[in-house]
Write an enzyme that holds these catalytic residues in place. Structure first.
Site, short mmCIF file in Angstrom:
data_model
loop_
_atom_site.label_atom_id
_atom_site.label_comp_id
_atom_site.label_asym_id
_atom_site.label_seq_id
_atom_site.Cartn_x
_atom_site.Cartn_y
_atom_site.Cartn_z
N ASN A 142 85.64 55.84 22.37
CA ASN A 142 84.75 56.85 22.94
C ASN A 142 83.53 56.96 22.04
OD1 ASN A 142 84.42 59.09 24.96
ND2 ASN A 142 84.22 60.27 23.08
N GLU A 203 81.70 53.76 26.33
CA GLU A 203 80.23 53.87 26.40
C GLU A 203 79.54 52.68 25.71
OE1 GLU A 203 82.22 56.44 25.56
OE2 GLU A 203 81.60 58.24 26.65
N ASP A 249 69.43 75.24 19.83
CA ASP A 249 69.88 74.18 20.72
C ASP A 249 68.84 73.88 21.80
OD1 ASP A 249 71.55 72.27 21.82
OD2 ASP A 249 73.34 73.49 21.59
C1 LIG Z 1 71.17 64.63 22.07
C2 LIG Z 1 72.55 65.04 22.39
C3 LIG Z 1 73.25 65.87 21.54
C4 LIG Z 1 74.56 66.24 21.83
N1 LIG Z 1 75.25 67.01 20.95
C5 LIG Z 1 76.56 67.27 21.16
C6 LIG Z 1 77.32 67.99 20.21
O1 LIG Z 1 76.82 68.41 19.17
N2 LIG Z 1 78.64 68.17 20.45
C7 LIG Z 1 79.24 67.71 21.58
O2 LIG Z 1 80.46 67.87 21.72
N3 LIG Z 1 78.54 67.06 22.53
C8 LIG Z 1 77.22 66.82 22.34
N4 LIG Z 1 76.48 66.15 23.27
C9 LIG Z 1 77.09 65.81 24.55
C10 LIG Z 1 77.87 64.55 24.51
O3 LIG Z 1 77.23 63.50 23.86
C11 LIG Z 1 78.10 64.11 25.93
O4 LIG Z 1 78.42 65.12 26.76
C12 LIG Z 1 79.17 63.10 25.88
O5 LIG Z 1 78.79 62.10 26.71
C13 LIG Z 1 80.54 63.62 26.24
O6 LIG Z 1 81.26 62.51 26.61
P1 LIG Z 1 82.80 62.33 26.43
O7 LIG Z 1 83.42 63.30 27.40
O8 LIG Z 1 83.01 60.90 26.76
O9 LIG Z 1 83.13 62.63 25.02
C14 LIG Z 1 75.16 65.79 23.02
C15 LIG Z 1 74.46 64.97 23.87
C16 LIG Z 1 73.18 64.59 23.57
C17 LIG Z 1 72.46 63.68 24.50
#
Ligand SMILES: Cc1cc2nc3c(=O)[nH]c(=O)nc-3n(C[C@H](O)[C@H](O)[C@H](O)COP(=O)(O)O)c2cc1C
Length: 441
Positions: A142, A203, A249
């Site tokens: 992931n 990803e 944020d």
């Molecule tokens: C710039 C950016 C910052 C992010 N920061 C966080 C974060 O601090 N914590 C978090 O849990 N997700 C964060 N996200 C969201 C996750 O990257 C995103 O939702 C992720 O694809 C979740 O996928 P998953 O369900 O495969 O883990 C961020 C996304 C972006 C684009």
């Protein structure tokens, strides 16, 4: 050739789109202020006062044009390129002698790195551009963004949203979860890591379908390491918790302070002459990376319920997260409602969804407002979904600690109403004249 962040910076430089800042700039507030003042223009800071030898790049993908350049496509094609990459993932090639491991630091000192303090209200210096790579015992790799607040020489607290990929993996292992944390990543990796695909979808393979993303092996675990990222922090997400926040944020407001997992860093590797990526919170770059990758998942969800969807936009006015515009060719009176419900399933954090016809320019907020003003009747065309699971980022929602936020959601059907004469909804365009024939110069 692999398109890494250096290749992209050179490309922007040759096109005259890169601002270079030679004078020393402090990582404590000053850099963030200059980056903000540049209003999205790509910038390379060549001299960081407290971190000699480091350069910092920012505002790299602050517009759709820049993303299109990064992904070697046209702006209008991005959504289709992303949808295609999610469906047709590719295996990453594996190589030895990784540029990202040219320099190996076995005794990590995070103070030497250009970790930026952005806002006076922030709880500490933050990394907002870090992509975590972890392995779930059942679902495999992931890759996902997690912001990191520095709390020690080799320690962070990380914001890890509950029940998503990283958190699920962390809950399954006894003890610590090994993590590779990549900073200064190729654009196609930044975009792929922003996508939230179904569990089990890697990803890194989406990134490979968007551009070339060779991988190698980490030095302290068997996790994969992006070969051309600038900096790699190898470490562990522990079960210990400490304060994370305050943090400004995406919405430009201060996110809640929480107890979050402590991340310990065991080793740092980087390229020679490394380039750090400063992702300024609440900037256009942050917004693009958050919102744009949700457009293909909404598009697919709407298409899957049989609605003829033409385009989707996560609009900047809705913090590039909370508002979605869905453009359809209406073929049945039920289509807008079906589109609204499907769109909410395609982006679960979305709060308001507006459905419009093909003649509306979804990129023009005035045109959207015109559609609502002339085609929408609240008693018939407004769909309200009270008390739904929603975004943790919306300050107006309910935020019970440790649980998913709750919020009301609404869908607006701003398509031409059924049963009325379509001619009365058509915008008439005045024929043009040559003004020189009428106006004295
Ligand atoms: C710039 C950016 C910052 C992010 N920061 C966080 C974060 O601090 N914590 C978090 O849990 N997700 C964060 N996200 C969201 C996750 O990257 C995103 O939702 C992720 O694809 C979740 O996928 P998953 O369900 O495969 O883990 C961020 C996304 C972006 C684009």
């Amino acid at each position: 050739m692999v398109k890494d962040i250096r290749t992209f910076i050179d490309e922007l430089d040759k096109l005259g789109e890169l601002v270079r800042i030679e004078r020393p700039v402090s990582k404590q507030f000053e850099l963030a202020k200059v980056q903000h003042a540049l209003d999205g223009r790509p910038v390379l800071f060549e001299n960081i006062a407290e971190s000699p030898g480091w350069r910092v790049v920012g505002n790299l993908v602050s517009t759709r044009d820049l993303v299109a350049k990064g992904l070697e496509t046209k702006k209008e094609e991005i959504i289709f390129k992303l949808a295609n990459a999610i469906e047709n993932r590719k295996k990453n090639p594996v190589i030895d002698n990784l540029p990202s491991q040219e320099v190996v630091i076995k005794d990590p000192d995070l103070d030497a790195l250009p970790i930026i303090t952005h806002y006076p209200t922030d709880g500490g210096p933050y990394i907002a551009s870090a992509v975590f790579i972890v392995k779930d015992p059942d679902y495999g790799i992931n890759a996902c963004f997690h912001r990191l607040m520095k709390v020690g020489k080799d320690k962070f607290t990380a914001r890890i949203i509950e029940k998503r990929g990283t958190d699920t993996a962390l809950q399954k292992v006894d003890g610590d979860l090994k993590a590779v944390i990549a900073i200064g990543n190729p654009i196609h990796l930044l975009i792929a890591a922003s996508i939230s695909p179904a569990k089990g979808v890697d990803e890194l393979e989406i990134a490979q379908a968007l551009g070339d993303l060779p991988l190698g092996k980490a030095l302290t675990s068997d996790l994969p390491v992006p070969a051309y990222s600038e900096v790699i922090l190898e470490g562990r997400i522990t079960k210990a918790k400490d304060v994370e926040g305050p943090f400004v944020d995406l919405t430009g407001t201060i996110d809640h302070t929480r107890e979050q997992p402590v991340v310990e860093i065991d080793m740092i590797t980087h390229r020679k002459n490394p380039i750090w990526h400063s992702l300024l919170p609440a900037s256009n770059e942050h917004k693009i990376l958050m919102g744009m990758p949700r457009e293909p998942t909404i598009y697919k969800a709407v298409k899957d319920v049989g609605v003829d969807v033409k385009n989707v936009l996560i609009s900047p006015g809705g913090c590039s997260w909370l508002h979605g515009i869905v453009q359809i060719r209406k073929q049945s009176p039920d289509d807008p409602k079906k589109a609204i419900e499907a769109a909410f399933s395609g982006h679960k954090s979305m709060k308001h969804c507006i459905v419009v016809d093909e003649d509306i320019n979804i990129y023009d907020p005035q045109d959207l407002e015109w559609a609502i003003a002339t085609r929408f009747q609240a008693s018939k065309d407004l769909y309200v979904f009270p008390n739904q699971p929603g975004s943790s980022l919306d300050p107006s929602g309910e935020h019970p600690p440790g649980e998913k936020a709750r919020t009301d959601k609404a869908g607006v059907d701003a398509t031409v109403p059924d049963g009325k004469d379509p001619k009365t909804f058509k915008r008439l365009v005045m024929e043009g004249v040559d003004l020189d024939e009428y106006v004295r110069k």
